[in-house]
Motif scaffolding. Sequence first.
Motif, PDB file in Angstrom:
ATOM      1  N   LEU A 120      56.961 -98.745  12.468  1.00 57.98           N
ATOM      2  CA  LEU A 120      55.954 -99.802  12.514  1.00 57.98           C
ATOM      3  C   LEU A 120      55.985-100.642  11.245  1.00 57.98           C
ATOM      4  N   ARG A 121      56.152 -99.997  10.090  1.00 55.66           N
ATOM      5  CA  ARG A 121      56.234-100.747   8.837  1.00 55.66           C
ATOM      6  C   ARG A 121      57.463-101.650   8.832  1.00 55.66           C
ATOM      7  N   GLY A 122      58.534-101.184   9.457  1.00 57.36           N
ATOM      8  CA  GLY A 122      59.746-101.996   9.507  1.00 57.36           C
ATOM      9  C   GLY A 122      59.625-103.212  10.400  1.00 57.36           C
ATOM     10  N   TYR A 123      58.751-103.137  11.409  1.00 59.21           N
ATOM     11  CA  TYR A 123      58.574-104.275  12.309  1.00 59.21           C
ATOM     12  C   TYR A 123      57.668-105.351  11.724  1.00 59.21           C
ATOM     13  N   GLY A 124      56.918-105.009  10.679  1.00 62.22           N
ATOM     14  CA  GLY A 124      55.890-105.919  10.169  1.00 62.22           C
ATOM     15  C   GLY A 124      56.402-107.302   9.821  1.00 62.22           C
ATOM     16  N   ASN A 125      57.503-107.377   9.077  1.00 62.30           N
ATOM     17  CA  ASN A 125      58.020-108.686   8.665  1.00 62.30           C
ATOM     18  C   ASN A 125      58.496-109.507   9.856  1.00 62.30           C
ATOM     19  N   MET A 126      59.146-108.846  10.825  1.00 65.94           N
ATOM     20  CA  MET A 126      59.607-109.557  12.017  1.00 65.94           C
ATOM     21  C   MET A 126      58.427-110.131  12.797  1.00 65.94           C
ATOM     22  N   GLY A 164      65.320-106.777  20.952  1.00 61.77           N
ATOM     23  CA  GLY A 164      66.320-107.178  19.969  1.00 61.77           C
ATOM     24  C   GLY A 164      67.092-108.419  20.365  1.00 61.77           C
ATOM     25  N   VAL A 165      66.534-109.226  21.265  1.00 60.19           N
ATOM     26  CA  VAL A 165      67.214-110.444  21.714  1.00 60.19           C
ATOM     27  C   VAL A 165      66.831-111.586  20.780  1.00 60.19           C
ATOM     28  N   THR A 166      67.794-112.155  20.134  1.00 64.94           N
ATOM     29  CA  THR A 166      67.538-113.289  19.238  1.00 64.94           C
ATOM     30  C   THR A 166      68.351-114.517  19.631  1.00 64.94           C
ATOM     31  N   ASP A 167      69.345-114.341  20.498  1.00 61.14           N
ATOM     32  CA  ASP A 167      70.145-115.483  20.962  1.00 61.14           C
ATOM     33  C   ASP A 167      69.277-116.400  21.811  1.00 61.14           C
ATOM     34  N   GLU A 168      69.217-117.661  21.456  1.00 60.47           N
ATOM     35  CA  GLU A 168      68.296-118.580  22.121  1.00 60.47           C
ATOM     36  C   GLU A 168      68.631-118.758  23.598  1.00 60.47           C
ATOM     37  N   GLN A 169      69.911-118.755  23.947  1.00 63.28           N
ATOM     38  CA  GLN A 169      70.276-118.906  25.359  1.00 63.28           C
ATOM     39  C   GLN A 169      69.789-117.715  26.181  1.00 63.28           C
ATOM     40  N   ARG A 170      69.967-116.510  25.624  1.00 63.44           N
ATOM     41  CA  ARG A 170      69.495-115.319  26.343  1.00 63.44           C
ATOM     42  C   ARG A 170      67.971-115.306  26.422  1.00 63.44           C
ATOM     43  N   LEU A 171      67.301-115.715  25.369  1.00 64.02           N
ATOM     44  CA  LEU A 171      65.837-115.798  25.395  1.00 64.02           C
ATOM     45  C   LEU A 171      65.364-116.793  26.445  1.00 64.02           C
ATOM     46  N   ALA A 172      66.059-117.935  26.540  1.00 68.76           N
ATOM     47  CA  ALA A 172      65.679-118.959  27.518  1.00 68.76           C
ATOM     48  C   ALA A 172      65.838-118.446  28.942  1.00 68.76           C
ATOM     49  N   GLU A 173      66.801-117.554  29.165  1.00 68.93           N
ATOM     50  CA  GLU A 173      66.979-116.963  30.491  1.00 68.93           C
ATOM     51  C   GLU A 173      65.885-115.944  30.793  1.00 68.93           C
ATOM     52  N   LEU A 174      65.513-115.164  29.792  1.00 69.26           N
ATOM     53  CA  LEU A 174      64.547-114.086  30.005  1.00 69.26           C
ATOM     54  C   LEU A 174      63.118-114.582  30.174  1.00 69.26           C
ATOM     55  N   ARG A 175      62.722-115.581  29.403  1.00 67.50           N
ATOM     56  CA  ARG A 175      61.305-115.980  29.372  1.00 67.50           C
ATOM     57  C   ARG A 175      60.727-116.289  30.750  1.00 67.50           C
ATOM     58  N   PRO A 176      61.319-117.190  31.548  1.00 61.42           N
ATOM     59  CA  PRO A 176      60.688-117.512  32.836  1.00 61.42           C
ATOM     60  C   PRO A 176      60.713-116.357  33.829  1.00 61.42           C
ATOM     61  N   VAL A 177      61.756-115.537  33.776  1.00 62.32           N
ATOM     62  CA  VAL A 177      61.837-114.402  34.701  1.00 62.32           C
ATOM     63  C   VAL A 177      60.750-113.388  34.372  1.00 62.32           C
ATOM     64  N   VAL A 178      60.603-113.081  33.094  1.00 60.20           N
ATOM     65  CA  VAL A 178      59.565-112.144  32.668  1.00 60.20           C
ATOM     66  C   VAL A 178      58.184-112.680  33.020  1.00 60.20           C
ATOM     67  N   LEU A 226      77.945-101.689  22.950  1.00 64.38           N
ATOM     68  CA  LEU A 226      79.226-101.988  22.314  1.00 64.38           C
ATOM     69  C   LEU A 226      79.068-102.459  20.876  1.00 64.38           C
ATOM     70  N   ALA A 227      77.830-102.665  20.441  1.00 60.06           N
ATOM     71  CA  ALA A 227      77.599-103.189  19.089  1.00 60.06           C
ATOM     72  C   ALA A 227      78.033-102.175  18.040  1.00 60.06           C
ATOM     73  N   THR A 228      78.591-102.675  16.959  1.00 62.84           N
ATOM     74  CA  THR A 228      79.062-101.800  15.873  1.00 62.84           C
ATOM     75  C   THR A 228      78.060-101.707  14.725  1.00 62.84           C
ATOM     76  N   ASP A 229      76.944-102.408  14.838  1.00 57.53           N
ATOM     77  CA  ASP A 229      75.978-102.434  13.733  1.00 57.53           C
ATOM     78  C   ASP A 229      74.618-101.876  14.140  1.00 57.53           C
ATOM     79  N   LEU A 230      74.590-100.937  15.090  1.00 51.43           N
ATOM     80  CA  LEU A 230      73.312-100.396  15.556  1.00 51.43           C
ATOM     81  C   LEU A 230      72.499 -99.810  14.414  1.00 51.43           C
ATOM     82  N   GLY A 231      73.160 -99.166  13.466  1.00 51.72           N
ATOM     83  CA  GLY A 231      72.453 -98.531  12.365  1.00 51.72           C
ATOM     84  C   GLY A 231      71.720 -99.511  11.474  1.00 51.72           C
ATOM     85  N   ARG A 232      72.147-100.778  11.479  1.00 53.83           N
ATOM     86  CA  ARG A 232      71.503-101.790  10.639  1.00 53.83           C
ATOM     87  C   ARG A 232      70.460-102.603  11.390  1.00 53.83           C
ATOM     88  N   ARG A 233      70.425-102.454  12.698  1.00 52.95           N
ATOM     89  CA  ARG A 233      69.439-103.187  13.500  1.00 52.95           C
ATOM     90  C   ARG A 233      68.106-102.445  13.483  1.00 52.95           C
TER      91      ARG A 233
END
Length: 438
Positions: A120-126, A164-178, A226-233
Amino acid sequence: MTAGEVTVGEPSLPNGPPLPVLLQSFLFGKYRHRYIPLLRRRYGDIFTIRMAPHNRTIVQLTRPEDIKRVFTGSPDVFHAGEGNAVLEPIMGNRSVLLLDGGEHMRVRQLLMPAFNGAALRGYGNMIAEITRAQVATWPVGSAFAVQKYTQRLTLEIILQVVFGVTDEQRLAELRPVVAGVVDLNIVTMIGWYYKPLRRVWPWRRFAQLRSRLDELIYAEIAERRLATDLGRRTDVLSTLLSVSPQESLTDAELRDNLITLLLAGHETTATALAWALHDLARNDAVQRRAQQAADEGDTHYLEAVAKEAMRLHPVIYEVVRKLKQPVEIGGHLLAAGVSVMPGVGVVQSDPANFPHPEEFDPTRFIDSQPAANTWIPFGGGVRRCIGAGFSLVEAAAVLQEVLGRFDVVAERQRPEPAASRNITLAPSRGSRIVLKRR
């Protein structure tokens, strides 16, 4: 005798309305915040209703001592998953909300690290960064329904912090469906169990939306594996995928629980925030104190504001457990198969539990703490909502950003009544306010 013990004797049910099941289902689905208090006045603290689908027998509980029996009882006796079965069309049968027994505990334990104190403390800044960007787009100087904006905000937080979706195109696809899936109402949910209805509107549209949402979520899961940076996300999905393969959730389990987190954390928090701003706009003294807290970074008081809004305006009006064995509650021996329903809204508005319950007073959560089983917006016991801490952190961050910038004024001083929106109760006009720069 504990709530988990099997008792002997002749099963009995409390009295209740003799109305047809479909009529009771409609009244509960549309007007439960009026219907249940009316039945309590008519039948007392414990009464029986019958609901679709499957002609369910449900015993409503309104006393803290009876609610305690449910929350402290054995989860092998009080099945929450079966009690929440009406949510399966949207959440899926692998959702932590719909599982019972060992499977529930396994999934819950896998989800919990993503919602502990360190996480929870880690999510605060985001959360703060997303909130600043969103609130900067809110109208200033003219009346607007703030609930639409809190929904956009909490959706953005869920998509970025949980998915963890930050790509604007993917966000634009998700928003109306959700947004379309979230608009599902309780009548449509119940109707889904009657298969002939699925071929007609609005059930056919829901099926299409659900299918599209599944495509997007499974694509996100596949890509993240398939991401190689899961530990940093730091997002929840990456955290869930960072465990060993032997412990990880399957794609289907991830799908159902991501949708559960989406719906439970998006709609409910957005509505609670709308109610909090609704009440702050009508109470100058509390608003001034909350603005001081925002200026000073006093998140404890801001969380108390959110808690009091959740008490006064319960977003979820009840929780349900299905009995797997006979249990004595409130002087009645209830048979296996009966569902019990602790009444969140009724117990939180009872003057025996909260003096002057109609008043908006956050100090109820500052000067002392409510008695056990009287403030239960997140449920209780081993089934208490795992996202409770996340919701309160999010609410405090949003209130701090809004109140640090603006005075909040009601468009009309008369309070907005609650209206049923899917499984939640929201301000009937969307909490119409005016923001004025401080």
